[in-house]
Write an enzyme that holds these catalytic residues in place. Structure first.
Site, short mmCIF file in Angstrom:
data_model
loop_
_atom_site.label_atom_id
_atom_site.label_comp_id
_atom_site.label_asym_id
_atom_site.label_seq_id
_atom_site.Cartn_x
_atom_site.Cartn_y
_atom_site.Cartn_z
N GLU A 468 -0.82 3.21 -5.15
CA GLU A 468 -1.01 2.81 -3.76
C GLU A 468 -0.11 3.71 -2.88
O GLU A 468 -0.52 4.75 -2.45
CB GLU A 468 -0.71 1.32 -3.57
CG GLU A 468 -1.17 0.83 -2.22
CD GLU A 468 -1.79 -0.55 -2.24
OE1 GLU A 468 -1.89 -1.20 -3.29
OE2 GLU A 468 -2.20 -1.00 -1.14
N GLU A 747 7.21 -8.05 -3.52
CA GLU A 747 6.00 -8.24 -2.72
C GLU A 747 5.62 -9.72 -2.63
O GLU A 747 5.06 -10.18 -1.65
CB GLU A 747 4.86 -7.46 -3.36
CG GLU A 747 3.54 -7.52 -2.63
CD GLU A 747 2.50 -6.62 -3.28
OE1 GLU A 747 2.61 -6.38 -4.50
OE2 GLU A 747 1.59 -6.16 -2.58
C1 BGC Z 1 -0.32 -3.54 0.24
C2 BGC Z 1 0.30 -4.35 1.34
C3 BGC Z 1 -0.64 -4.20 2.49
C4 BGC Z 1 -1.86 -4.97 2.09
C5 BGC Z 1 -2.87 -5.16 3.15
C6 BGC Z 1 -1.56 -4.25 -0.15
O1 BGC Z 1 -2.20 -3.66 -1.21
O2 BGC Z 1 0.54 -3.31 -0.81
O3 BGC Z 1 1.61 -4.20 1.52
O4 BGC Z 1 -0.15 -4.47 3.73
O5 BGC Z 1 -2.42 -4.42 0.92
O6 BGC Z 1 -4.09 -5.47 2.62
#
Ligand code: BGC
Length: 900
Positions: A468, A747
């Site tokens: 990501e 997270e």
């Molecule tokens: C990210 C987040 C992001 C979110 C929004 C995720 O995969 O890691 O931090 O803001 O997606 O959909």
């Protein structure tokens, strides 16, 4: 001011003149914009103030002759002051100095500030972008060129950028100390050019220049859709070396088809997957003169639009720290145990034999049995491989990649001698320091600091480890205030905001990730789940929130001027989206993302409704727009957006207010965004505090609500309840993570559960496009936004809104039971604002305070009915304003909050 006292007549000096609001202090090759100077003054004479300043500029370091002078300007301004002499032209070098007058006379001239412009016009570039005919994932292209210099160089500059990553070398030595250059920008619209002073790397006679390219963000695997070639299929470097020689001649070496290209030991390099280095294939000496490149091919030129080449304005990615890794021999591998979750790589020392393979894998956490937990990395391989070319000792480091990790393991027949974790980050200067008597809170501060370091790798990313690492705008806006307390991140944000605007859609919608990689991909993620990523509430609002957060912390309106168009377009896009209706249409929103009560696999289904979130963030954006229009002096804009705001807020309150009052996130937004009418605010805050107490401080908010909730309480008389939440240690709290040995911010609150099991991260994004849609990271800074509250309330230093950049700040520590001291420093543009408070054995609160020249501190100390305040021994009252100087403040019978 007619009689000029001699400089030594007063006890003050003007020091540290910088372009702080425009560029990091060590940058050369800047834009041609008229320099805006900021200076710091030291004076031990209380009560002195700057009454006038004088700036001189010259193209000679001796300041003779002068190019321009500001003359004596009656002004107290010392931040972002436009220098005389106007704009710079390409390559121009200028010298600036400043002196000021206080009521008592003049300071001496400041130390000299040197400013050097980069290449500013498309026509300055004679170089072509060159590469080879490789495809993504092939061996890294090497490019080289030899040249003769007829005499010793006296000044040499290398201007370089690339499509893909570049590492330049001259005569075998790496140029500069940056990594992952030219960083990540919206490549089709802006390519950053780095300028290096390379005088010391060149010599009379034969020289060689080399470039090692990497796929990087340009064509490597990137985005959670695992796409290659996002920006193009070819990688290429564009370099221009300009040398002035002792004999008075100049010579320019540029990349073109006369360069030769081949490959060496770097067989593969990908940001997600890692690098493979076969030392047997090293092209030894390839970047030195005399290398036999007869077997190499001619470089291939690729088109690049010179109009998009722009001087880099932010700090590059550099090595910022190193940690020794402990070695643990296991039956089948050597485990490397780190003390800190970082972005970077392992520098490994092995004793081995020719042909032996060394494989290094990385992870953030360990599973039972001391196995690396790699599931969270999804498809990112995060693996570095080496093949040894001889018997003996080798020092191994990967190239053109980085990993988010704390642990690694090495599988090899070679003997592992030692290992170091090398941490990288965009090299923003540290601005804030915090320390207190509570070791867990100190660790939380450290964890937030590290999540920022690890995620500020060229751009602000969500996480540094899995497939990501994108510039999610929602995460960025949530964290921007804290980032600006911790770091001098002004240029970092200003650079990213340029791309935010570049990637804004025609209708004004702002992307959910910047640079907007998602729109480059043909398949939008999770299409069938109804996901929409442009113009989402709390994400796209980074367009207004981030510029205002930069202004509040650093005080120069330029960031607003730069972004005004983008801010207006986003605000107008929101208005247009309503299509005449009161509210925004009901659509997919990320909502209060990762609300811990949302279904685990559907983190967008927060308790607070998507509609309330969308309209509240719209109202907040209108508020920020009104403020920005006011600051740039546009009364029409103030009236236009003010009207829309007032109507919208009244409508939200009338039709959605009740619903908002039922959730902690809704209450936090309603309070912090002034949606609840002034006369009902206290009741709303009381309700919020009561809900927090009923939950025993347990966190019930997601990415959007969490940065607001403590402020919503403490600004309305509920600081004790805010402490309750901050200091909670059971699961769903910041300190639970600390107790679980986290070294960065997670997270999800329960990323590691109480029984030690790791959250599966499973996601229901109902898409075939993503192979493994799980989502669990141990390094996401969004929830770390709490640290801004800690500086403002635990330590007690907060910038005053209408006097930005700490030109005025409040001193309002809120000691709580269990704390005996706290201290914080903010390296403001004016100098260090610092506080140290201590609850003494006598029960008194004693405070040491440093107020930098050019700023004022307003005292708001925690008093009870029986308290007395003294400042430097003199009786004082709350509300007093203190000018520059060092102070000792004492509060007898202070208020100490009992949150337990
Ligand atoms: C990210 C987040 C992001 C979110 C929004 C995720 O995969 O890691 O931090 O803001 O997606 O959909």
């Amino acid at each position: 001011m007619s009689k000029m006292p001699s400089p030594s007549a007063i006890d003050a000096t003007t020091s540290v003149v910088s372009l702080g609001n425009q560029f990091p202090s060590d940058l050369i090759g800047v834009t041609g914009d008229t320099p805006k100077l900021t200076w710091q003054v030291q004076s031990s004479t209380a009560g002195t103030e700057q009454v006038a300043y004088e700036i001189e500029v010259s193209d000679s370091i001796t300041f003779a002759p002068l190019m321009a002078s500001s003359g004596l300007v009656t002004s107290s301004q010392q931040l972002a002051v436009e220098a005389p002499g106007g704009k710079l032209s390409s390559r121009e070098i200028r010298y600036y100095r400043v002196r000021i007058a206080t009521q008592l006379g003049f300071t001496a001239w400041s130390p000299t500030l040197t400013v050097e412009a980069g290449l500013l016009e498309a026509s300055d570039f004679n170089a072509k972008a060159v590469g080879n005919v490789s495809k993504h994932s092939d061996a890294a292209p090497l490019l080289r060129k030899e040249f003769e210099l007829s005499s010793q160089p006296v000044k040499a500059r290398l201007y370089v950028t690339s499509q893909g990553l570049n590492e330049m070398s001259l005569n075998g030595l790496k140029v500069g100390d940056e990594f992952l250059s030219p960083g990540w920008t919206s490549y089709h619209k802006r390519l950053n050019v780095s300028t290096f002073d390379v005088t010391h790397l060149l010599t009379k006679g034969a020289n060689a220049i080399g470039a090692k390219l990497g796929d990087g963000w340009w064509r490597g695997k990137f985005g959670f859709m695992n796409m290659y070639d996002n920006y193009g299929t070819n990688i290429a470097v564009l370099a221009q070396l300009e040398v002035e020689l002792e004999d008075g001649t100049t010579q320019t070496i540029v990349t073109d088809e006369s360069w030769k290209t081949g490959t060496g030991s770097l067989r593969f390099a990908d940001i997600y997957d890692g690098s493979t280095i076969d030392l047997n294939l090293a092209a030894t000496g390839w970047n030195k003169a005399g290398f036999d490149d007869a077997g190499w091919s001619a470089a291939v030129a690729y088109p690049v639009d010179s109009a998009i080449l722009k001087p880099r304005i932010n700090s590059p990615v550099r090595v910022i720290d190193e940690f020794v890794l402990k070695l643990k021999q296991q039956s089948d591998r050597v485990l490397l145990v780190g003390e800190q979750n970082i972005s970077g790589w392992v520098r490994l020392v092995v004793d081995g034999k020719k042909g032996q393979i060394v494989t290094v894998r990385h992870a953030e956490v360990l599973e039972p049995g001391e196995k690396l937990h790699t599931k969270a990395l999804r498809t990112a391989k995060v693996t570095d491989v080496y093949v040894l070319d001889r018997d003996g000792r080798h020092v191994l480091e990967p190239e053109h990649t980085f990993h988010g990790f704390q642990f690694a393991d090495v599988v090899t027949e070679a003997e592992v001698i030692s290992a170091v974790a090398v941490a990288i980050s965009s090299d923003n200067e540290i601005r804030g320091t915090f320390h207190s008597s509570d070791v867990r809170l100190n660790k939380l501060h450290s964890n937030v600091y590290w999540s920022a370091r690890d995620n500020f790798v060229s751009i602000p990313t969500d996480c540094p480890q899995r497939d990501e690492r994108l510039g999610w705008t929602g995460d960025a806006q949530a964290f921007a205030g804290t980032a600006n307390t911790l770091f001098d991140a002004e240029a970092f944000w200003r650079s990213w905001l340029i791309d935010l605007e570049h990637d804004q859609a025609e209708n004004g919608d702002v992307a959910a990730v910047v640079p907007d990689l998602i729109s480059l991909n043909p398949v939008p993620p999770a299409e069938d789940a109804g996901w929409e990523v442009m113009g989402r509430a709390g994400w796209a609002d980074a367009a207004t929130i981030v510029p205002m957060a930069v202004y509040e912390h650093f005080g120069d309106k330029d960031v607003l001027v730069q972004q005004l168009d983008s801010m207006r377009r986003w605000t107008d896009a929101l208005h247009n989206r309503r299509n005449g209706a009161e509210f925004l249409p009901t659509e997919f929103q990320f909502g209060d993302w990762c609300d811990p009560d949302a279904p685990e696999d559907r983190p967008w289904l927060s308790k607070v409704s998507a509609d309330f979130v969308a309209n509240s963030f719209f109202a907040n954006t209108l508020d920020l727009m009104v403020e920005a229009e006011h600051l740039v002096g546009n009364a029409e804009g103030v009236a236009k957006y003010g009207k829309l705001r007032d109507e919208l807020k009244a409508n939200i309150w009338a039709k959605m207010g009740e619903e908002a009052m039922s959730t902690t996130a809704g209450l936090s937004m309603a309070i912090e965004f002034d949606i609840v009418p002034a006369d009902k605010k206290q009741a709303a805050a009381d309700k919020l505090a009561a809900m927090v107490v009923a939950d025993n401080g347990r966190i019930t908010t997601g990415f959007l609500g969490t940065p607001l909730i403590l402020h919503a309480m403490s600004k309305n008389g509920h600081t004790a309840e805010a402490y309750k939440m901050l200091m909670r240690r059971e699961i769903r709290s910041w300190l639970y993570q600390v107790d679980q040995n986290a070294t960065t911010i997670w997270e999800r609150w329960d990323a590691i559960r109480e029984d030690g099991s790791i959250h599966s991260g499973s996601m229901d994004t109902a898409s075939d496009a993503q192979e493994d849609p799980s989502m669990i990271s141990f390094n996401h800074y969004a929830y770390g936004a709490v640290i801004d509250w800690v500086y403002r309330n635990v330590a007690g230093l907060a910038p005053v809104k209408n006097k930005p950049a700490y030109r005025e700040f409040t001193v309002a520590p809120k000691p709580a039971v269990g704390f005996t001291f706290a201290e914080a420093t903010i390296a403001t543009r004016f100098g260090d604002a610092a506080i140290f408070w201590e609850l003494q054995a006598t029960g008194d609160l004693a405070i040491q305070l440093a107020v930098p020249f050019g700023t004022n501190a307003v005292i708001d100390l925690p008093v009870t009915a029986g308290s007395a305040i003294t400042i430097n021994g003199e009786t004082a009252t709350n509300g007093s304003t203190l000018g520059h100087g060092d102070y000792v403040l004492v509060v007898t019978k202070p208020a100490v909050l009992d949150y337990k």
